[in-house]
Design a protein around this motif. Structure first.
Motif, PDB file in Angstrom:
ATOM      1  N   THR A 202     -25.420  41.763  37.802  1.00  0.00           N
ATOM      2  CA  THR A 202     -24.145  41.066  37.682  1.00  0.00           C
ATOM      3  C   THR A 202     -23.591  40.798  39.072  1.00  0.00           C
ATOM      4  O   THR A 202     -23.607  41.681  39.934  1.00  0.00           O
ATOM      5  CB  THR A 202     -23.137  41.911  36.888  1.00  0.00           C
ATOM      6  OG1 THR A 202     -23.669  42.178  35.586  1.00  0.00           O
ATOM      7  CG2 THR A 202     -21.803  41.194  36.748  1.00  0.00           C
ATOM      8  N   ARG A 206     -20.083  37.979  36.823  1.00  0.00           N
ATOM      9  CA  ARG A 206     -20.897  37.128  35.948  1.00  0.00           C
ATOM     10  C   ARG A 206     -22.307  37.680  35.867  1.00  0.00           C
ATOM     11  O   ARG A 206     -22.947  37.911  36.902  1.00  0.00           O
ATOM     12  CB  ARG A 206     -20.940  35.692  36.481  1.00  0.00           C
ATOM     13  CG  ARG A 206     -21.547  34.692  35.510  1.00  0.00           C
ATOM     14  CD  ARG A 206     -21.446  33.287  36.067  1.00  0.00           C
ATOM     15  NE  ARG A 206     -22.272  33.117  37.249  1.00  0.00           N
ATOM     16  CZ  ARG A 206     -23.568  32.827  37.219  1.00  0.00           C
ATOM     17  NH1 ARG A 206     -24.184  32.671  36.051  1.00  0.00           N
ATOM     18  NH2 ARG A 206     -24.250  32.670  38.326  1.00  0.00           N
ATOM     19  N   GLU A 207     -22.801  37.876  34.652  1.00  0.00           N
ATOM     20  CA  GLU A 207     -24.157  38.394  34.487  1.00  0.00           C
ATOM     21  C   GLU A 207     -25.172  37.335  34.894  1.00  0.00           C
ATOM     22  O   GLU A 207     -25.167  36.217  34.388  1.00  0.00           O
ATOM     23  CB  GLU A 207     -24.395  38.809  33.034  1.00  0.00           C
ATOM     24  CG  GLU A 207     -25.755  39.462  32.826  1.00  0.00           C
ATOM     25  CD  GLU A 207     -25.970  39.945  31.417  1.00  0.00           C
ATOM     26  OE1 GLU A 207     -25.673  41.134  31.153  1.00  0.00           O
ATOM     27  OE2 GLU A 207     -26.415  39.127  30.574  1.00  0.00           O
ATOM     28  N   ASP A 615     -25.309  28.324  32.266  1.00  0.00           N
ATOM     29  CA  ASP A 615     -25.533  29.237  33.384  1.00  0.00           C
ATOM     30  C   ASP A 615     -26.802  28.929  34.147  1.00  0.00           C
ATOM     31  O   ASP A 615     -26.886  29.177  35.348  1.00  0.00           O
ATOM     32  CB  ASP A 615     -25.576  30.683  32.886  1.00  0.00           C
ATOM     33  CG  ASP A 615     -24.197  31.207  32.537  1.00  0.00           C
ATOM     34  OD1 ASP A 615     -23.207  30.529  32.905  1.00  0.00           O
ATOM     35  OD2 ASP A 615     -24.098  32.265  31.889  1.00  0.00           O
TER      36      ASP A 615
END
Length: 727
Positions: A202, A206-207, A615
């Motif tokens: 992370t 945010r992962e 993402d």
């Protein structure tokens, strides 16, 4: 000499450093950047038999590093001992080092050295212990508190303000994106090496990725690299008799299709006995297996595991344990090459099983003067016999006893080259392919006569002035001179000894771009010295005479400098961009996705416009148009890699510096490559363009464009100054 008195007996200026200074100096060998600390902590978690490891960083790891695991955990006594220098539970002494280290860590330096240059907090509770755990705070090399705390079984290590007490080192850290790229590389390496461990990363809340920990390597690749890469991976599995002789017991893992590649080595993940390492022998073996399927600056995705007896490899080579030394590098190289090549061949990803060099299109050799019949096709084949013909050319025999040159029949990508009239008789010179090159099984036209004498009719039909480089004649004077002399054909690499005869063949005449004979006259320049072009060496270096000696010019570096300065001028006002008819979606790896967010402004300055879809996916809408060519959208991945790598090497942190750095990389794209034959006219044009450059002496990456050998050096090399020499 100094007037200061020397110290008397019993006095000395040599003194022992205090422990705090020693700790900070030693920390530089183990912790040079945030990624170094992450590596040490993740290794500790894996050595503690963790089934899950969660890594969290902020600002690339400069503000916070947090590694949490569910491993064995530590008691209060364990924690107090663990932060002392050179304390470890992993080896007992020298005997363990010599017999092979089974754990990832063994030096006993990690926690002590990290704590010397940061504010370190450790919370831990043994798996089999009930009640509270222990929290230890270690700041700048000193234990400041130890007290009970509530925490789950396992260990949580937090590193705050890395290098807060060594500002010089902190000052030389790179951009957040670059430091995070290094962190991501480390965590990715261990996530792939341990698919049975659930690993997550992370960054700034945010992962980035998370693996399942279910033991599926393909699923781990999917998590860190994305679906596109994962679907392009093929398995490698070789051990025992499947490998050539050498120290490796087995080679296993995944490698990508040649078409799925990047411009960076970062995706070559190699492991020795579970330890993520770099080793030249391993990398060279991998790249050798791909041969010419990849460009010189392209690298596949690789996750490869090597098992080797502990006494055949030394892991104690580098303080950060990232390098290993084998007792037989050459054997390791051959074993890795064989294992990867076998996997690629099994999946039809190499063009043939013929000896490399005979099948690769960039290396296959067709003699000048060999007519090819239009419409015929070649097939890849395994040479059945190797014989020396009268011209010394290695040839294969078909079932009817006819001979042909296997180099000429290789898959060289020239099937569509137009030939002379179909009615023209085929030459019987040993260097000419017969019947379209299908020498092993079948004929598509009349067989060639199997005679040692050249056919006069076919030799005279072409005429005496046929240009051999155009491939329209039969046998030239140069061919005759080659067939009259013996040649060394090395079956190990499949290349003929005459392949490097160069431009200096007796019968070859250089020509200008208009087709006239080259003059060889000296050309005056403003910046460069006066030059008289003599020719090309290996179709890569221009050989020129100067009033003072000899100059070799790297034609690729020269053209790269010319294109770089043209690009600088073109991008000075407004970069030329081409809008795409429809957005092109690109799936990015975790590292590329993070870099995209950071370098979006720099990309737009160059003409790359893209929007984030999710993402891992972006939609490219506009690309740069460079020197009348429009770049492909997927070049954006290479741009991101270049930004990260360039920042790491040169400290380019501003948008302008990043953009200029990429112009240097773009300049390589349309430049003349090595192994390209040039006419004298095109050479002169290149030199004139180079002379107009602001800096004609180095390429944009700093490599020299020309190397000069003056008369004095030439005379010294030929020892013309020996006593008694009267010239």
């Amino acid at each position: 000499m100094s007037d200061e008195p020397l110290p008397s007996d019993g006095e000395t200026e040599i003194h022992q450093l205090d422990e705090d200074t020693v700790a900070r100096i030693a920390a530089g060998e183990v912790v040079e950047r945030p990624a170094s600390a992450v590596k040490e902590l993740v290794e500790n978690s894996l050595d503690a038999d963790a089934s899950s490891v969660d890594v969290t960083v902020e600002d690339g790891g400069t503000e916070l590093i947090r590694v949490a695991d569910d491993g064995h955990g530590m008691s209060e006594a364990d924690l107090r001992a663990a932060v002392r220098e050179h304390t470890t539970s992993k080896i007992d002494g020298l005997e363990d080092l010599e017999s092979g280290v089974a754990t990832l860590g063994f030096r006993g330096e990690a926690l002590h050295t990290i704590g010397s240059v940061s504010r370190l907090t450790i919370r831990s509770r043994p798996r089999d212990a009930d009640g509270a755990g222990t929290e230890l705070v270690y700041e700048g090399g000193e234990v400041t508190s130890v007290e009970p705390t509530g925490c789950p079984a396992g260990t949580i290590v937090e590193v705050d303000d890395l290098f807060y007490n060594t500002p010089a080192r902190r000052k030389f850290l790179k951009t957040t994106a670059t430091e995070f790229a290094h962190v991501n590389r480390v965590v990715t390496r261990y996530a792939l090496a341990n698919p049975d461990v659930a690993v997550s990363l992370t960054h700034d809340g945010r992962e980035v990725f998370s693996t399942t920990g279910q033991g599926d390597l393909q699923a781990a690749v999917l998590s860190v690299y994305g679906r596109e890469v994962a679907s392009a991976m093929i398995p490698v599995e070789a051990d025992g008799d499947e490998l050539p002789p050498g120290p490796l017991e087995s080679v296993s893992g995944l490698v990508s299709h040649p078409e799925t590649n990047r411009s960076s080595r970062d995706y070559l993940a190699t492991y020795v006995n579970g330890r993520a390492v770099t080793a030249d022998a391993v990398r060279e073996g991998i790249m050798g297996a791909y041969g010419t399927q990849l460009g010189g600056d392209r690298y596949p995705f690789v996750t490869l595991f090597l098992e080797v007896p502990g006494d055949a490899v030394d892991v104690n080579v580098h303080p950060r344990k990232r390098e290993v030394r084998f007792d037989d590098d050459d054997a390791v190289r051959r074993q890795v090459d064989a294992a990867v090549e076998s996997a690629l061949l099994e999946h039809g990803l190499l063009r043939s099983r013929a000896p490399r060099g005979r099948s690769a299109p960039g290396e296959a050799r067709v003699e000048p003067g060999g007519p090819r019949r239009a419409g015929t096709e070649t097939v890849d084949h395994e040479p059945t016999t190797l014989e020396e013909s009268t011209g010394g050319v290695t040839s294969t025999s078909d079932t009817d006893g006819n001979e042909s040159d296997p180099a000429a029949t290789a898959d060289d990508g020239t099937d569509d080259v137009p030939s002379t009239a179909d009615s023209e008789p085929a030459s019987t010179d040993a260097g000419v392919a017969s019947s379209g090159g299908n020498a092993s099984t079948e004929h598509t036209s009349q067989p060639t006569a199997n005679t040692s004498e050249p056919d006069e009719s076919s030799t005279t039909a072409a005429g005496p002035n046929t240009d051999p480089e155009r491939g329209t004649g039969s046998e030239t004077t140069a061919d005759a001179s080659r067939s009259a002399s013996p040649r060394d054909d090395d079956p190990k690499d499949g290349r003929d000894a005459t392949a490097h005869a160069g431009t200096f063949r007796t019968a070859t005449e250089q020509r200008t771009l208009t087709g006239e004979a080259a003059t060889g006259e000296e050309t005056e320049f403003d910046s460069l010295p006066s030059l008289r072009v003599l020719g090309q060496l290996h179709d890569t270096y221009l050989v020129c005479e100067t009033p003072d000696g000899l100059v070799l010019i790297d034609q690729h570096a020269a053209d790269e400098r010319v294109n770089y300065e043209r690009l600088q001028d073109a991008f000075a006002d407004d970069p030329t961009a081409q809008a795409l008819a429809e957005p092109v979606e690109l799936e990015l790896t975790a590292a590329e996705a993070e870099a995209f967010e950071h370098y979006r402004e720099a990309l737009s300055r160059l003409g790359f416009y893209a929007d984030r879809v999710d993402d891992r996916t972006i939609a490219v809408t506009t690309v740069p148009a460079v020197l009348e060519e429009t770049l492909e959208p997927d070049r954006l991945r290479d741009v991101l890699t270049a930004f990260v790598d360039g920042d790491d090497e040169a400290g380019a942190e501003t948008v302008d510096a990043l953009a200029d750095q990429f112009l240097g990389d773009l300049a390589c794209y349309p430049s003349i490559t090595g192994n390209t034959s040039l006419t004298e006219g095109s050479v002169i044009e290149l030199l004139e363009a180079l002379d107009d450059c602001e800096n004609p002496y180095s390429c944009p990456h700093g490599r020299p464009v020309l190397v000069t050998f003056d008369e004095a050096e030439l005379e010294a090399r030929f020892e013309r100054d020996y006593p008694g020499h009267g010239s």
